[in-house]
Design an enzyme around this catalytic site. Structure first.
Site, PDB file in Angstrom:
ATOM      1  N   CYS A  71       0.877  -1.165   0.000  1.00 23.79           N
ATOM      2  CA  CYS A  71       0.000   0.000   0.000  1.00 23.79           C
ATOM      3  C   CYS A  71       0.915   1.216   0.000  1.00 23.79           C
ATOM      4  CB  CYS A  71      -0.859  -0.025   1.264  1.00 23.79           C
ATOM      5  SG  CYS A  71      -1.872   1.444   1.488  1.00 23.79           S
ATOM      6  N   CYS A 181      -0.638   3.872  -6.552  1.00 22.29           N
ATOM      7  CA  CYS A 181      -1.541   3.234  -5.583  1.00 22.29           C
ATOM      8  C   CYS A 181      -1.771   1.819  -6.088  1.00 22.29           C
ATOM      9  CB  CYS A 181      -2.865   3.996  -5.508  1.00 22.29           C
ATOM     10  SG  CYS A 181      -4.179   3.115  -4.615  1.00 22.29           S
ATOM     11  N   HIS A 183      -4.114  -0.217  -5.865  1.00 25.94           N
ATOM     12  CA  HIS A 183      -5.421  -0.558  -6.451  1.00 25.94           C
ATOM     13  C   HIS A 183      -5.464  -0.241  -7.957  1.00 25.94           C
ATOM     14  CE1 HIS A 183      -6.967  -0.660  -2.293  1.00 25.94           C
ATOM     15  NE2 HIS A 183      -8.074  -1.204  -2.770  1.00 25.94           N
TER      16      HIS A 183
END
Ligand code: DGL
Length: 248
Positions: A71, A181, A183
């Site tokens: 993360c 990021c 994601h």
């Protein structure tokens, strides 16, 4: 064989696990999605540090010997504290500004990340090192994490959400865009559909995987009797995590 913990605010870290398993297929991985507390992007540093500590304690109780902070936001805000407090190796995310600076032809590099990452001193220091060489423009991927966590990886709504944060970078002339990021790689097909074909997207995950391999081979991690494979854990419902795991 080693037992490795990996965590993220949600399912984004699976894009890092994917790259790690390509080069370390024989290890044991315990993945923690903190989706009951996701997103981290707009939370305070103190909150993210507290969550990171709680997750690390949980992973340690399961016998992990090294932890990947998959993360960018947690790496930028919490990894220094974790390294100071726990005596195991931590591998974190680095926004891939350096390879982007080497690769840009237009002289404009775009960085897509959360507000937490873009405001952290760790990122600002990296940016400062290259500020003379190229122009670096940033955009917060607003709503990107929510799209991924709700399994909305395509379709008109997802496209308009992605377009809103990507277009300012393209309009500024960025030809190389860092996915800051974990994601965001799940939305890469959509981004490639929106951007002109000569725009390159850079995902730091392969470099993070290589760093983990180096950390393991540098030694100091005794062989464990864990069996190879992946265990998926989450603080909230695990539906998204399981579905996205099938996609990686
Ligand atoms: N996947 C995360 C990152 O790399 C966190 C996103 C979020 O929870 O806002 O920054």
């Amino acid at each position: 064989m080693a037992s490795i913990g990996i965590f993220d605010s949600g399912s984004g870290g699976l894009t890092v696990l994917r790259e790690i398993r390509k080069i370390l297929p024989q290890e044991r991985f315990i993945y923690w999605s903190d989706n009951a507390h996701c997103p981290y992007g707009e939370k305070t540093a103190a909150y993210i540090i507290d969550r990171s500590r709680a997750i690390v304690e949980n992973l340690l109780s399961r016998g992990v010997q090294a932890i990947v902070v998959a993360c960018n936001t947690a790496t930028a805000t919490a990894i220094a504290t974790l390294r100071a407090e726990y005596d195991i190796p931590f591998v974190g995310m680095e926004p891939a500004v350096k390879p982007a600076v080497s690769g840009t032809r237009s002289g404009v590099v775009g960085v897509l990340a959360t507000a937490g990452t873009l405001n952290a001193p760790k990122y600002l220091n990296i940016k400062g090192q290259y500020a003379d060489a190229v122009r670096i423009v940033e955009s917060v991927g607003r709503g990107f994490v929510e799209l991924v966590e709700s399994l909305e990886l395509d379709g008109p709504h997802a496209e308009s959400v992605v377009r809103a944060s990507l277009e300012p970078l393209l309009a500024a002339g960025a030809d190389t865009i860092v996915l800051g990021c974990t994601h965001y790689p799940f939305l890469l097909p959509l981004m490639q559909h929106i951007a002109p074909p000569d725009v390159t997207f850079i995902d730091p995950a392969p470099a993070v995987a290589r760093r983990l391999r180096d950390v393991l081979s540098e030694g100091g991690i005794p062989a464990s009797d864990a069996s190879p494979g992946v265990e998926l854990l989450s603080s909230g419902a695990d539906t998204t995590l399981k579905k996205l795991f099938e996609l990686i």
